[in-house]
Design a protein around this motif. Structure first.
Motif, PDB file in Angstrom:
ATOM      1  N   SER A   1       0.382   2.612   1.174  1.00 52.67           N
ATOM      2  CA  SER A   1      -0.865   2.292   1.864  1.00 52.67           C
ATOM      3  C   SER A   1      -1.745   1.418   0.983  1.00 52.67           C
ATOM      4  O   SER A   1      -2.438   0.519   1.452  1.00 52.67           O
ATOM      5  CB  SER A   1      -1.584   3.572   2.303  1.00 52.67           C
ATOM      6  OG  SER A   1      -2.275   4.144   1.224  1.00 52.67           O
ATOM      7  N   LEU A   2      -1.676   1.660  -0.336  1.00 50.88           N
ATOM      8  CA  LEU A   2      -2.503   0.858  -1.243  1.00 50.88           C
ATOM      9  C   LEU A   2      -1.975  -0.576  -1.328  1.00 50.88           C
ATOM     10  O   LEU A   2      -2.748  -1.537  -1.326  1.00 50.88           O
ATOM     11  CB  LEU A   2      -2.512   1.504  -2.639  1.00 50.88           C
ATOM     12  CG  LEU A   2      -3.569   0.988  -3.609  1.00 50.88           C
ATOM     13  CD1 LEU A   2      -4.954   1.014  -2.981  1.00 50.88           C
ATOM     14  CD2 LEU A   2      -3.574   1.815  -4.885  1.00 50.88           C
ATOM     15  N   VAL A   3      -0.669  -0.706  -1.370  1.00 51.84           N
ATOM     16  CA  VAL A   3      -0.076  -2.045  -1.400  1.00 51.84           C
ATOM     17  C   VAL A   3      -0.439  -2.784  -0.113  1.00 51.84           C
ATOM     18  O   VAL A   3      -0.770  -3.975  -0.126  1.00 51.84           O
ATOM     19  CB  VAL A   3       1.465  -1.963  -1.558  1.00 51.84           C
ATOM     20  CG1 VAL A   3       2.097  -3.316  -1.299  1.00 51.84           C
ATOM     21  CG2 VAL A   3       1.820  -1.484  -2.947  1.00 51.84           C
ATOM     22  N   GLU A   4      -0.403  -2.047   0.986  1.00 53.07           N
ATOM     23  CA  GLU A   4      -0.772  -2.630   2.281  1.00 53.07           C
ATOM     24  C   GLU A   4      -2.205  -3.152   2.205  1.00 53.07           C
ATOM     25  O   GLU A   4      -2.511  -4.245   2.655  1.00 53.07           O
ATOM     26  CB  GLU A   4      -0.634  -1.537   3.358  1.00 53.07           C
ATOM     27  CG  GLU A   4      -0.571  -2.045   4.776  1.00 53.07           C
ATOM     28  CD  GLU A   4       0.408  -3.206   4.939  1.00 53.07           C
ATOM     29  OE1 GLU A   4      -0.028  -4.232   5.463  1.00 53.07           O
ATOM     30  OE2 GLU A   4       1.580  -3.079   4.524  1.00 53.07           O
ATOM     31  N   ARG A   5      -3.081  -2.360   1.581  1.00 56.23           N
ATOM     32  CA  ARG A   5      -4.468  -2.775   1.461  1.00 56.23           C
ATOM     33  C   ARG A   5      -4.605  -4.009   0.570  1.00 56.23           C
ATOM     34  O   ARG A   5      -5.381  -4.917   0.848  1.00 56.23           O
ATOM     35  CB  ARG A   5      -5.297  -1.617   0.889  1.00 56.23           C
ATOM     36  CG  ARG A   5      -6.726  -2.047   0.601  1.00 56.23           C
ATOM     37  CD  ARG A   5      -7.640  -0.902   0.333  1.00 56.23           C
ATOM     38  NE  ARG A   5      -8.990  -1.434   0.114  1.00 56.23           N
ATOM     39  CZ  ARG A   5     -10.039  -0.684   0.052  1.00 56.23           C
ATOM     40  NH1 ARG A   5      -9.938   0.618   0.226  1.00 56.23           N
ATOM     41  NH2 ARG A   5     -11.215  -1.220  -0.162  1.00 56.23           N
ATOM     42  N   LEU A   6      -3.822  -4.023  -0.506  1.00 55.14           N
ATOM     43  CA  LEU A   6      -3.875  -5.169  -1.426  1.00 55.14           C
ATOM     44  C   LEU A   6      -3.502  -6.459  -0.713  1.00 55.14           C
ATOM     45  O   LEU A   6      -3.978  -7.529  -1.058  1.00 55.14           O
ATOM     46  CB  LEU A   6      -2.917  -4.942  -2.603  1.00 55.14           C
ATOM     47  CG  LEU A   6      -3.451  -4.030  -3.692  1.00 55.14           C
ATOM     48  CD1 LEU A   6      -2.351  -3.695  -4.685  1.00 55.14           C
ATOM     49  CD2 LEU A   6      -4.616  -4.673  -4.427  1.00 55.14           C
ATOM     50  N   ARG A   7      -2.634  -6.324   0.275  1.00 57.35           N
ATOM     51  CA  ARG A   7      -2.227  -7.526   1.008  1.00 57.35           C
ATOM     52  C   ARG A   7      -3.357  -8.076   1.862  1.00 57.35           C
ATOM     53  O   ARG A   7      -3.430  -9.264   2.111  1.00 57.35           O
ATOM     54  CB  ARG A   7      -1.024  -7.200   1.904  1.00 57.35           C
ATOM     55  CG  ARG A   7       0.242  -6.957   1.110  1.00 57.35           C
ATOM     56  CD  ARG A   7       1.311  -6.466   2.029  1.00 57.35           C
ATOM     57  NE  ARG A   7       1.390  -7.305   3.214  1.00 57.35           N
ATOM     58  CZ  ARG A   7       2.510  -7.572   3.848  1.00 57.35           C
ATOM     59  NH1 ARG A   7       3.631  -7.083   3.417  1.00 57.35           N
ATOM     60  NH2 ARG A   7       2.504  -8.329   4.911  1.00 57.35           N
ATOM     61  N   ARG A   8      -4.215  -7.187   2.342  1.00 53.61           N
ATOM     62  CA  ARG A   8      -5.264  -7.622   3.253  1.00 53.61           C
ATOM     63  C   ARG A   8      -6.578  -7.889   2.543  1.00 53.61           C
ATOM     64  O   ARG A   8      -7.338  -8.768   2.908  1.00 53.61           O
ATOM     65  CB  ARG A   8      -5.529  -6.513   4.310  1.00 53.61           C
ATOM     66  CG  ARG A   8      -4.376  -6.225   5.232  1.00 53.61           C
ATOM     67  CD  ARG A   8      -4.856  -5.276   6.326  1.00 53.61           C
ATOM     68  NE  ARG A   8      -5.724  -4.216   5.810  1.00 53.61           N
ATOM     69  CZ  ARG A   8      -5.288  -2.997   5.515  1.00 53.61           C
ATOM     70  NH1 ARG A   8      -4.056  -2.678   5.709  1.00 53.61           N
ATOM     71  NH2 ARG A   8      -6.123  -2.081   5.047  1.00 53.61           N
ATOM     72  N   ASP A   9      -6.843  -7.089   1.514  1.00 54.58           N
ATOM     73  CA  ASP A   9      -8.180  -7.019   0.946  1.00 54.58           C
ATOM     74  C   ASP A   9      -8.249  -7.847  -0.348  1.00 54.58           C
ATOM     75  O   ASP A   9      -7.719  -7.458  -1.388  1.00 54.58           O
ATOM     76  CB  ASP A   9      -8.475  -5.532   0.662  1.00 54.58           C
ATOM     77  CG  ASP A   9      -9.888  -5.325   0.147  1.00 54.58           C
ATOM     78  OD1 ASP A   9     -10.333  -4.178   0.133  1.00 54.58           O
ATOM     79  OD2 ASP A   9     -10.548  -6.306  -0.260  1.00 54.58           O
ATOM     80  N   ARG A  10      -8.883  -9.000  -0.255  1.00 61.01           N
ATOM     81  CA  ARG A  10      -8.966  -9.890  -1.425  1.00 61.01           C
ATOM     82  C   ARG A  10      -9.693  -9.224  -2.580  1.00 61.01           C
ATOM     83  O   ARG A  10      -9.357  -9.407  -3.733  1.00 61.01           O
ATOM     84  CB  ARG A  10      -9.696 -11.184  -1.050  1.00 61.01           C
ATOM     85  CG  ARG A  10      -8.907 -12.086  -0.137  1.00 61.01           C
ATOM     86  CD  ARG A  10      -9.701 -13.343   0.156  1.00 61.01           C
ATOM     87  NE  ARG A  10      -9.842 -14.176  -1.036  1.00 61.01           N
ATOM     88  CZ  ARG A  10      -8.940 -15.075  -1.384  1.00 61.01           C
ATOM     89  NH1 ARG A  10      -7.864 -15.252  -0.664  1.00 61.01           N
ATOM     90  NH2 ARG A  10      -9.126 -15.797  -2.460  1.00 61.01           N
ATOM     91  N   GLU A  11     -10.722  -8.459  -2.216  1.00 59.53           N
ATOM     92  CA  GLU A  11     -11.531  -7.816  -3.249  1.00 59.53           C
ATOM     93  C   GLU A  11     -10.671  -6.820  -4.044  1.00 59.53           C
ATOM     94  O   GLU A  11     -10.728  -6.769  -5.271  1.00 59.53           O
ATOM     95  CB  GLU A  11     -12.714  -7.099  -2.581  1.00 59.53           C
ATOM     96  CG  GLU A  11     -13.815  -6.709  -3.536  1.00 59.53           C
ATOM     97  CD  GLU A  11     -14.311  -7.897  -4.364  1.00 59.53           C
ATOM     98  OE1 GLU A  11     -14.449  -7.727  -5.573  1.00 59.53           O
ATOM     99  OE2 GLU A  11     -14.536  -8.995  -3.788  1.00 59.53           O
TER     100      GLU A  11
END
Lengths: 334, 197
Positions: free
Chosen positions: B42-52
């Motif tokens: 889920s964190l990797v998924e977030r890293l893909r979307r979330d530039r910050e």
């Protein structure tokens, strides 16, 4: 017909969660699973190895790969496409300086945007020859035992877990998680003799099949960039006056003369099909002394002075093996 | 926000500071290998979307690199690295070895402690981004650095000499069990030609 709202809300939320869970797990079932997935039982460990090798080369897939070594974690985006003849790959590390690696068969272009430079690395073979090829499997079993140790779910995929154990402590073991439907390796661990994980790779997410070939294109146009090719010329070690003794089962792949930071060096590369090691031979400097270089995950290196040369062994082998190969290196009359 | 500020307490947490802090903490856990595979995904998924979040990830890596080797850290923005290094030098108490009695668990604690120390240093330096990691979220991880020794384990120190050999080895070696591309990830993207110049 209006029903009281309050009691119905009690189950709506869990039902939605359940629905989401079910639909997301359904969405992750690979296309091939329904058709031929059930025939997977009854395959021998050796057959699995060949399936893995074929799949790695022939499957189209795109995803995020997580690589871990000790306390370091690195993520990369990866796209792999097989065009019917050769495989193409694009690797984008997500950490560190921006880099991209574009592979076509045995040629890798390393893109360095800040220097507007492309470094072309070429192994000099038609296709990077498969580590787990059919003929190689029999040879492999002379030095490793392979067994199926279980079945686990990885990244939503139903995986077969294989264990490859060395028969001698002079090399490492491996554990593989292989998608039963497609044969794609979704997780891999390298293990030492104590069973410690020295490095591991896993797909955090992956899509198998249906990869748009446009995704292989680099992020930057390399027009006008400087192109450097690594230059190595084949040599005969014996003619150069050297005899090396790799561990049992390690076959010579290359012997070349190549530029290194120190000047020209000889490099001999050996592989047993799973692990490789390189032996570098360079002119010694005044400060050259025998020593082990710091270990990096599964990589060990050992440097030894032999006359006016330094022999450095580097590879995915235990420290003792690297040292033994360095110590066995000798000058032969010429 | 002035990207050069060194003041740890400057500026209140942004409106979504809680989420940002939580994300930072999870990134820190990811680096320390403390997340299970579902959390990782889920964190990797977030890293893909979330530039910050991506920026934070890079920062954390940068801090880790700065603590290990100036050469490697130099890959990242020079000014930020200088500030991280300066902050590290000014914080001897944070990194001082204390718990020698816990040596049995050292091997496993050190990498984690290293990143926790890195997280603390992040607060000292201040993030050169619009959203600061909230100090509250970092405080949870703050006690760990007391275990950190001044010496970094040799296994994670990077030797430029080894990098050069690795790059040359990778070029001609068999891919083996790991996918072909793993060898490029392994060597931090170093190239045999590049290193020689």
């Amino acid at each position: 017909m209006r029903r009281p709202a309050a009691p119905s809300w009690g189950w709506v939320a869990p039902a939605i969660i359940l629905l989401v869970l079910v639909s997301s797990s359904l969405a992750q079932v690979p296309a091939g699973a329904a058709a031929g997935g059930e025939a997977a039982d009854g395959r021998s460990p050796e057959q699995w190895l060949q399936i893995v090798q074929q799949a790695a080369r022939r499957l189209d897939y795109a995803g995020t790969m997580v690589y871990q070594q000790g306390s370091e974690v690195r993520m990369s985006k990866i796209v792999h496409v097989f065009d019917g003849k050769v495989s193409h790959e694009r690797l984008q590390p997500m950490d560190g300086r921006p880099r991209e690696f574009i592979r076509r068969a045995d040629e890798v272009k390393c893109l360095i945007p800040e220097a507007r430079r492309v470094v072309v690395e070429r192994r000099g073979r038609a296709e990077a020859f498969p580590a787990l090829g059919a003929a190689a499997t029999a040879e492999l079993l002379r030095h490793y035992s392979v067994k199926i140790v279980g079945r686990e779910r990885v990244g939503g995929f139903d995986c077969q877990v294989l264990e490859i154990q060395p028969l001698q402590p002079d090399r490492y073991g491996y554990r593989l998680w292989v998608d039963r439907a497609t044969g794609l390796m979704l997780r891999t661990q390298t293990l030492n003799g104590r069973g410690d994980v020295l490095e591991q790779m896993a797909f955090a997410d992956v899509r198998i099949g249906g990869v748009d070939h446009e995704q292989l294109k680099p992020s930057w146009s390399t027009e006008g960039w400087k192109v450097d090719e690594t230059a190595h010329r084949p040599i005969d070690l014996r003619e150069q006056g050297w005899r090396l003794l790799p561990p049992a089962g390690f076959k010579p792949l290359f012997a070349v003369r190549r530029p290194m930071a120190s000047g020209q060096a000889l490099q001999a590369v050996y592989s047993d099909g799973l692990a490789s090691l390189s032996v570098f031979i360079e002119p010694a400097s005044a400060s050259s002394a025998d020593d082990a270089l710091p270990q990096r995950g599964p990589i060990n290196a050992y440097a030894r002075r032999v006359g006016d040369a330094v022999v450095t062994v580097v590879g995915e082998v235990p420290a003792d093996t690297a040292r033994a190969v360095a110590q066995a290196a000798e000058r032969v009359g010429r | 926000m002035n990207p050069d500020r060194i003041n740890p307490s400057a500026g209140a947490a942004p409106p979504d500071g809680d989420d940002a802090g939580n994300c930072a903490q999870r990134l820190s856990c990811l680096l320390d290998g403390e997340l299970d595979s579902d959390e990782c995904r889920s964190l990797v998924e977030r890293l893909r979307r979330d530039r910050e979040a991506c920026r934070k990830w890079e920062l954390f890596n940068c801090v880790g690199d700065a603590m290990r080797s100036a050469d490697v850290a130099a890959w990242h923005s020079g000014r930020f690295v200088a500030r991280v290094s300066a902050a590290l030098q000014q914080e001897p108490t944070v990194l001082a070895p204390v718990a020698a009695s816990r040596s049995a668990s050292r091997r496993w604690l050190l990498p984690g402690a290293g990143m926790a120390a890195a997280a603390v240093v992040l607060i000292v330096v201040g993030l050169p981004s619009r959203q600061a990691v909230s100090p509250e979220s970092m405080a949870i991880r703050a006690p760990a650095p007391t275990v950190a020794s001044a010496a970094t384990p040799a296994s994670i120190e990077r030797s430029p000499r080894l990098e050069r050999y690795l790059a040359a080895h990778r070029e001609l070696a068999e891919p083996g069990v790991m996918p072909h591309s793993t060898s490029y990830v392994r060597t931090s993207g170093a190239m045999s030609l590049e290193e020689g110049r």
